[in-house]
Design an enzyme around this catalytic site. Structure first.
Site, PDB file in Angstrom:
ATOM      1  N   SER A   1     -69.431 -10.328 -64.870  1.00 52.38           N
ATOM      2  CA  SER A   1     -69.965 -11.253 -64.576  1.00 52.38           C
ATOM      3  C   SER A   1     -69.402 -11.172 -66.650  1.00 52.38           C
ATOM      4  O   SER A   1     -69.242 -10.136 -66.704  1.00 52.38           O
ATOM      5  CB  SER A   1     -71.778 -10.772 -65.338  1.00 52.38           C
TER       6      SER A   1
ATOM      7  N   TYR B   1     -68.829 -17.884 -68.776  1.00 50.75           N
ATOM      8  CA  TYR B   1     -69.363 -19.448 -69.251  1.00 50.75           C
ATOM      9  C   TYR B   1     -68.327 -20.648 -70.320  1.00 50.75           C
ATOM     10  O   TYR B   1     -68.015 -19.796 -70.979  1.00 50.75           O
ATOM     11  CB  TYR B   1     -70.549 -19.233 -70.466  1.00 50.75           C
TER      12      TYR B   1
ATOM     13  N   THR C   1     -69.641 -20.659 -64.696  1.00 50.77           N
ATOM     14  CA  THR C   1     -71.227 -21.194 -64.048  1.00 50.77           C
ATOM     15  C   THR C   1     -71.149 -22.462 -65.380  1.00 50.77           C
ATOM     16  O   THR C   1     -71.438 -22.025 -66.799  1.00 50.77           O
ATOM     17  CB  THR C   1     -72.121 -19.642 -64.600  1.00 50.77           C
TER      18      THR C   1
ATOM     19  N   LYS D   1     -69.797 -22.444 -60.852  1.00 52.61           N
ATOM     20  CA  LYS D   1     -70.992 -22.093 -59.881  1.00 52.61           C
ATOM     21  C   LYS D   1     -72.603 -22.670 -60.970  1.00 52.61           C
ATOM     22  O   LYS D   1     -72.522 -23.067 -62.007  1.00 52.61           O
ATOM     23  CB  LYS D   1     -71.151 -20.661 -59.999  1.00 52.61           C
TER      24      LYS D   1
ATOM     25  N   HIS E   1     -79.235 -19.928 -60.110  1.00 52.12           N
ATOM     26  CA  HIS E   1     -78.698 -19.176 -60.806  1.00 52.12           C
ATOM     27  C   HIS E   1     -80.008 -17.870 -60.682  1.00 52.12           C
ATOM     28  O   HIS E   1     -80.517 -17.459 -61.765  1.00 52.12           O
ATOM     29  CB  HIS E   1     -79.326 -19.788 -62.068  1.00 52.12           C
TER      30      HIS E   1
END
Length: 414
Positions: A139, A162, A188, A284, A308
């Protein structure tokens, strides 16, 4: 009679005298997490092992947590149509994702700030996933940096990103991931702003955790966690440290992260990223068929059907319910993975039968990490892998690549 009584008394005295030595020879009590026989029991062990606010941060969802519950519940709407007399003496769980062979169709989903549960955090999670022969996705909000994980974990890794407002930051992180040999970027796209996680609000949860009477009492209830936390606190997103913010200024750091979520994002931003990353690109957070088609048209290599983990939009459909439409929409133009709700090996089998190339798993690994550290996370992977093999044998499926919708009933009820 007196002789018998004396014999009994002598034996009792002998037993009592030997008691300390017997106690020393007693095996240690097996930790609670090692006695778990499924993910739900591992979750219960995790709840006992860490403070409530920390557990709820990992376990909770947005608002009324309807989406969170749907993710798990909807697997129960499907039934497995088993074949018999099918020779399942040898089972093959291998598949490929983005051209790479993996031993288990279960990827490690990106989970932020895993170091709150255990100091080894993402390093322990990555090793657990690699130990099962699969790929870990780090992440952007991890407790350990891109470089730390690359240095300590040699298996295949992808990096989740992100599209922040600060494009210089995005470019910098991309270069760091490229230099550290992360093989794919997972963008994401379902966070134009952070969802409202009401468990965290009720618990007064903050990063770093605030020292209150309640938190102190919770710390006393979880002494092992408290000692580990004091020795090596992992309470911030390591990849975003600095940025002109004074060390220890947690309030400003949290504000900075929230400011970076960009509600103006459009598909053109995916094109911007595609032009700057030559390796595989995964998007995603897809739930709609038309969004999946748009992603495929832009040259995305894979899409992840995900809400999520129920942590953003409440009342969204489950990832499983959205999966068939996305699979049909993209066809062979992109690979499709499912993220959300995996708690059993049968869940993995059902998702693969609906067309997912592989699944991602987040919370079960976090439960294992919280309850037993890196060994607990590896235990969670083993539980799911063994359940998948059992489900394959009992449905008459010798290899996961054979699965399709003919192995299911109830698809119309999703």
């Amino acid at each position: 009679m007196n002789q018998f009584a004396e014999l009994v008394a002598r034996q009792v005295r002998s037993d009592v005298a030997a008691l300390p030595e017997r106690l020393r020879r007693q095996p240690r009590v097996t930790p609670r997490w090692q006695r778990a026989i499924n993910i739900d029991e591992l979750r219960a062990a995790a709840r006992r092992a860490v403070p409530r606010a920390v557990f709820d941060f990992a376990d909770g969802g947005a608002c009324d947590e309807i989406t969170l519950r749907r993710n798990v519940r909807d697997f129960g709407r499907l039934a497995l149509a088993a074949h018999v007399l099918a020779d399942v003496s040898e089972l093959d769980t291998t598949t490929s994702v983005l051209g790479e062979r993996i031993a288990l169709p279960l990827l490690g989903s990106p989970t932020g700030l895993s170091g709150l549960l255990h100091p080894r955090g993402e390093i322990g999670l990555a090793r657990a996933v690699h130990g099962a022969g699969s790929i870990y996705v780090l992440s952007a909000m991890a407790s350990h940096s891109i470089e730390e994980v690359a240095r300590e974990v040699t298996g295949p890794k992808w990096f989740q990103l992100y599209m922040w407002r600060d494009r210089a930051l995005v470019s910098e992180v991309l270069e760091r991931a490229r230099a550290a040999d992360y093989r794919a970027i997972v963008l994401t796209v379902d966070v134009p702003r952070s969802g409202q996680r009401e468990r965290d609000i009720r618990n007064g949860f903050s990063i770093p955790p605030r020292l209150t009477l309640r938190s102190c009492l919770e710390g006393l209830r979880c002494p092992r966690w408290s000692v580990a936390f004091v020795r090596d606190p992992r309470v911030a997103a390591a990849n975003l440290q600095g940025r002109g913010i004074a060390p220890g200024d947690a309030v400003r750091f949290a504000e900075y992260i929230n400011e970076q979520f960009d509600p103006r994002l459009q598909w053109a931003d995916v094109t911007w990223l595609r032009e700057r990353w030559s390796g595989p690109l995964v998007v995603k957070g897809i739930l709609r068929a038309e969004d999946a088609r748009d992603a495929a048209r832009l040259g995305v290599d894979a899409v992840v059907v995900s809400n999520h983990g129920g942590r953003q939009l409440d009342h969204a459909p489950s990832a499983l319910a959205a999966l068939p439409g996305v699979v049909d929409a993209v066809g062979d133009d992109a690979e499709v993975y499912l993220d959300g709700g995996i708690r059993r090996g049968t869940d993995i089998l059902k998702a693969l039968a609906l067309g997912a190339r592989a699944c991602m798993v987040g919370r079960p690994l976090l439960y294992g990490l919280a309850a037993g550290g890196p060994a607990g996370a590896a235990f969670a992977m083993r539980l799911l892998a063994e359940e998948l093999r059992m489900a394959m044998a009992l449905t008459g499926c010798s290899t996961v690549t054979r699965l399709d919708r003919t192995w299911l009933t109830g698809v119309d009820r999703l």
